[in-house]
Design an enzyme around this catalytic site. Structure first.
Site, PDB file in Angstrom:
ATOM      1  N   LYS A   1      58.981  33.739  52.489  1.00 14.52           N
ATOM      2  CA  LYS A   1      58.125  33.537  51.320  1.00 14.52           C
ATOM      3  C   LYS A   1      58.135  32.059  50.966  1.00 14.52           C
ATOM      4  CE  LYS A   1      58.881  33.104  47.165  1.00 14.52           C
ATOM      5  NZ  LYS A   1      58.036  31.916  46.943  1.00 14.52           N
TER       6      LYS A   1
ATOM      7  N   GLU B   1      71.619  27.971  49.019  1.00 20.93           N
ATOM      8  CA  GLU B   1      71.725  26.504  49.063  1.00 20.93           C
ATOM      9  C   GLU B   1      71.070  25.999  47.784  1.00 20.93           C
ATOM     10  OE1 GLU B   1      73.278  24.740  51.234  1.00 20.93           O
ATOM     11  OE2 GLU B   1      73.600  26.196  52.820  1.00 20.93           O
TER      12      GLU B   1
ATOM     13  N   CYS C   1      67.991  17.579  47.195  1.00 22.56           N
ATOM     14  CA  CYS C   1      69.198  18.204  46.644  1.00 22.56           C
ATOM     15  C   CYS C   1      70.425  17.325  46.842  1.00 22.56           C
ATOM     16  CB  CYS C   1      69.402  19.580  47.271  1.00 22.56           C
ATOM     17  SG  CYS C   1      69.453  19.527  49.064  1.00 22.56           S
TER      18      CYS C   1
ATOM     19  N   GLU D   1      70.681  18.223  37.033  1.00 23.17           N
ATOM     20  CA  GLU D   1      69.843  17.764  38.150  1.00 23.17           C
ATOM     21  C   GLU D   1      68.450  17.427  37.619  1.00 23.17           C
ATOM     22  OE1 GLU D   1      68.581  20.620  41.165  1.00 23.17           O
ATOM     23  OE2 GLU D   1      69.355  19.258  42.690  1.00 23.17           O
TER      24      GLU D   1
HETATM   25  P1  NAD Z   1      63.135  27.184  42.572  1.00 22.02           P
HETATM   26  O1  NAD Z   1      64.477  27.802  42.496  1.00 22.02           O
HETATM   27  O2  NAD Z   1      62.293  27.197  41.373  1.00 22.02           O
HETATM   28  O3  NAD Z   1      62.270  27.870  43.731  1.00 22.02           O
HETATM   29  C1  NAD Z   1      62.714  27.946  45.075  1.00 22.02           C
HETATM   30  C2  NAD Z   1      62.021  29.096  45.749  1.00 22.02           C
HETATM   31  O4  NAD Z   1      62.473  30.328  45.200  1.00 22.02           O
HETATM   32  C3  NAD Z   1      60.504  29.125  45.583  1.00 22.02           C
HETATM   33  O5  NAD Z   1      59.952  29.653  46.779  1.00 22.02           O
HETATM   34  C4  NAD Z   1      60.310  30.068  44.403  1.00 22.02           C
HETATM   35  O6  NAD Z   1      59.037  30.664  44.407  1.00 22.02           O
HETATM   36  C5  NAD Z   1      61.406  31.083  44.647  1.00 22.02           C
HETATM   37  N1  NAD Z   1      61.996  31.734  43.487  1.00 22.02           N
HETATM   38  C6  NAD Z   1      62.213  31.219  42.249  1.00 22.02           C
HETATM   39  N2  NAD Z   1      62.880  32.110  41.477  1.00 22.02           N
HETATM   40  C7  NAD Z   1      63.093  33.212  42.239  1.00 22.02           C
HETATM   41  C8  NAD Z   1      63.740  34.462  42.025  1.00 22.02           C
HETATM   42  N3  NAD Z   1      64.308  34.770  40.848  1.00 22.02           N
HETATM   43  N4  NAD Z   1      63.788  35.354  43.034  1.00 22.02           N
HETATM   44  C9  NAD Z   1      63.242  35.057  44.242  1.00 22.02           C
HETATM   45  N5  NAD Z   1      62.612  33.901  44.513  1.00 22.02           N
HETATM   46  C10 NAD Z   1      62.543  32.976  43.525  1.00 22.02           C
HETATM   47  O7  NAD Z   1      63.419  25.711  43.105  1.00 22.02           O
HETATM   48  P2  NAD Z   1      62.358  24.571  43.385  1.00 22.02           P
HETATM   49  O8  NAD Z   1      62.025  23.930  42.092  1.00 22.02           O
HETATM   50  O9  NAD Z   1      61.266  25.066  44.248  1.00 22.02           O
HETATM   51  O10 NAD Z   1      63.230  23.574  44.308  1.00 22.02           O
HETATM   52  C11 NAD Z   1      64.057  22.613  43.784  1.00 22.02           C
HETATM   53  C12 NAD Z   1      65.508  23.063  43.803  1.00 22.02           C
HETATM   54  O11 NAD Z   1      65.912  23.351  45.144  1.00 22.02           O
HETATM   55  C13 NAD Z   1      66.449  21.988  43.338  1.00 22.02           C
HETATM   56  O12 NAD Z   1      67.383  22.524  42.443  1.00 22.02           O
HETATM   57  C14 NAD Z   1      67.130  21.519  44.610  1.00 22.02           C
HETATM   58  O13 NAD Z   1      68.378  20.941  44.420  1.00 22.02           O
HETATM   59  C15 NAD Z   1      67.180  22.757  45.404  1.00 22.02           C
HETATM   60  N6  NAD Z   1      67.343  22.459  46.837  1.00 22.02           N
HETATM   61  C16 NAD Z   1      68.563  22.714  47.427  1.00 22.02           C
HETATM   62  C17 NAD Z   1      68.762  22.412  48.761  1.00 22.02           C
HETATM   63  C18 NAD Z   1      70.085  22.712  49.416  1.00 22.02           C
HETATM   64  O14 NAD Z   1      70.132  22.808  50.636  1.00 22.02           O
HETATM   65  N7  NAD Z   1      71.168  22.892  48.690  1.00 22.02           N
HETATM   66  C19 NAD Z   1      67.736  21.860  49.528  1.00 22.02           C
HETATM   67  C20 NAD Z   1      66.502  21.604  48.896  1.00 22.02           C
HETATM   68  C21 NAD Z   1      66.332  21.925  47.548  1.00 22.02           C
END
Ligand code: NAD
Length: 484
Positions: free
Chosen positions: A178, A252, A286, A386
């Site tokens: 997704k 992650e 991240c 963050e």
């Molecule tokens: P987000 O958590 O809002 O969304 C990430 C993904 O999850 C999207 O596809 C979103 O549609 C989906 N999603 C959101 N809530 C959900 C739920 N309750 N159940 C299932 N799916 C859900 O994050 P974002 O704003 O898209 O990305 C930024 C974040 O990602 C930052 O916090 C960043 O640090 C983190 N990140 C971490 C890594 C790592 O490897 N640790 C790498 C890249 C980004």
């Protein structure tokens, strides 16, 4: 050429959506719609999971030998290698990553992951006998975990999807991906390449959508494991559902990494490194080194050099090869970063470059000004939360122990760096900081080694044999004891 799409990749083909709901992909630079794709409804997710379930329970993929699966992924790797430029451009268009970053990290790095997982899979102990305690052998097998739900974020969409799809496939799992609603286009290209490589029907299925679609997928009884990259808040919610259902889960999540500049650091080289590492991908990374810890004796020197370095970076059109910092992915993200910059000033931090408002020369697009704060106390919210934008906090420390204490004074534990001319001293600092990865005078993710977070930065590891192992269940088979 139109980037619009009107179908989902399900069960090895392009399938019409259940409803006419759509997602608009908007350029963060021009604020114009660049593509429309279908948005998944629960019925589309159900169809994708059913296809993956069928392919896992009855299809050829999990029943092939690891070597047969490796051959298909080798074909995929070859096809992917021929599309690196197109893939990087597509990602820059959809989520605004500067081309200078995309052409390095948004497609070459995912391709390097494929190659790295292939090398690991060739050597992986899929089934191995070991001498048992009772005198006979125990056969230890790594079997596929089942149907995997892979949920990546928008900031490094292929980087985070490849770290899930490729090891899952190599292990014999089937997958439902997704993509994030901001960045669905790259997964369409990936689907075409997987299809062309000969991945059988149902082994990979892709349905784009937002949080509700993700929630439906995570809770679906047909899913055996969830592999998620995204925010810590979403990770907690997903972890709770998986805990209740005893589903396998890897998370992650976010970070607030500290770069520790030691007294003996070569400042020019340090600032050159941090100019990239603190604000890479326009600060939407991240592992960004957003807290810079400087010794009090060299504090002003570090602040000035960093402010000059980061304040002087070229901000603008992501498609211009000279651009170092592009727009934020969405207006909500631009507003969020601006709120944090205002908050830093309210909290009493000293603004040394940047600030609220559009960068000079830009009047549209979701841009923010690269910002450096000095006199930051590590307990301030700008040092604890963050921000996910080009905002750096410089914090003073007194002695190496104090620096390590400050680095560890965080809910997160994803990454960190130390800058020194004494590598042994750097290693000592690295041992003391509670994060999943650490760099000495550098931070380059090595796909041969595990990556992941301590504390609120996640659960489980990606990359390396550990990252492949996350997609297997381990079975022990006891053989009969020797006769007599
Ligand atoms: P987000 O958590 O809002 O969304 C990430 C993904 O999850 C999207 O596809 C979103 O549609 C989906 N999603 C959101 N809530 C959900 C739920 N309750 N159940 C299932 N799916 C859900 O994050 P974002 O704003 O898209 O990305 C930024 C974040 O990602 C930052 O916090 C960043 O640090 C983190 N990140 C971490 C890594 C790592 O490897 N640790 C790498 C890249 C980004």
């Amino acid at each position: 050429m139109s980037l619009d799409r009107d179908a989902f990749y399900i069960d090895g083909g392009w399938r019409a959506p259940a409803t006419d709901a759509t997602l608009q992909v908007v350029s963060p630079h021009s604020e114009e719609v660049i593509a429309t794709v279908p948005e998944a409804a629960p019925a589309d997710v159900d169809a994708a999971v059913a296809a993956a379930r069928q392919a896992f329970d009855h299809g050829p993929w999990p029943r092939m030998t690891p070597q047969e699966r490796i051959a298909v992924i080798e074909a995929f790797s070859g096809l992917y290698a021929a599309k690196l430029t197109e893939m990087a451009e597509l990602i820059s268009l959809e989520m605004g990553s500067p081309t200078s970053f995309s052409q390095l990290a948004q497609s070459p790095a995912p391709w390097m992951q494929i190659e790295s997982f292939l090398a690991i899979a060739r050597e992986f102990p899929w089934e191995a006998a070991r001498p048992g305690a009772l005198g006979s052998d125990v056969v230890v097998r790594h079997e596929p975990v089942g149907v995997v739900a892979a949920i990546p974020p928008w900031n490094v969409p292929q980087f985070t999807v490849m770290s899930k799809v490729v090891p899952a496939l190599l292990a014999g799992c089937t997958v439902v991906v997704k993509p994030a609603p901001e960045s669905p286009l790259d997964c369409y290209l990936m689907a075409e390449l997987l299809h062309e490589a000969g991945v059988p029907a149902g082994a990979v299925n892709i349905v784009a959508g937002g949080r509700e679609v993700g929630q439906h997928l995570v809770a679906h009884p047909g899913v055996d494991k969830v592999a998620f990259t995204g925010s810590t808040a979403a990770g907690r919610a997903i972890g709770a559902v998986c805990g209740e259902q005893l589903k396998r889960v890897s998370l992650e999540l976010g970070g607030k990494s500290a770069a520790i500049v030691l007294e003996d650091a070569d400042l020019a080289a340090t600032v050159e490194g941090l100019k990239f590492l603190s604000v890479m991908n326009s600060g939407q990374a991240c592992v960004a080194q957003t807290r810079v810890l400087a010794p009090r004796s060299r504090y002003e020197e570090v602040v000035e050099a960093l402010a000059a370095g980061i304040g002087g970076m070229q901000v603008g059109d992501p498609m211009d090869p000279a651009t170092e910092i592009g727009p934020m992915v969405a207006q909500r993200q631009q507003e969020r970063v601006a709120k944090y910059i205002a908050l830093g000033q309210e909290e009493g931090a000293r603004l040394v470059t940047g600030g609220v408002g559009m960068p000079d020369g830009l009047d549209r697009g979701w841009y923010v000004r690269p910002t450096v704060f000095a006199d930051v106390d590590n307990r301030m919210r700008i040092a604890q939360e963050e921000i996910f934008g080009p905002v750096v906090s410089v914090i003073a420390y007194d002695g190496v122990e104090d620096a390590v204490r400050i680095a560890n004074d965080s809910d997160y534990g994803l990454a960190g760096t130390v800058w020194t001319t004494d590598v042994d001293a750097g290693l000592e600092v690295a041992r003391g900081v509670r994060t999943g990865t650490y760099g000495i005078n550098t931070y380059t993710m090595d796909f041969a080694a595990p990556f992941g977070g301590f504390k609120a930065s996640g659960l489980g590891r990606e990359f390396g044999p550990e990252g492949l192992g996350q997609y297997t269940e381990v079975k022990s088979i006891y053989t009969p004891p020797p006769a007599g």
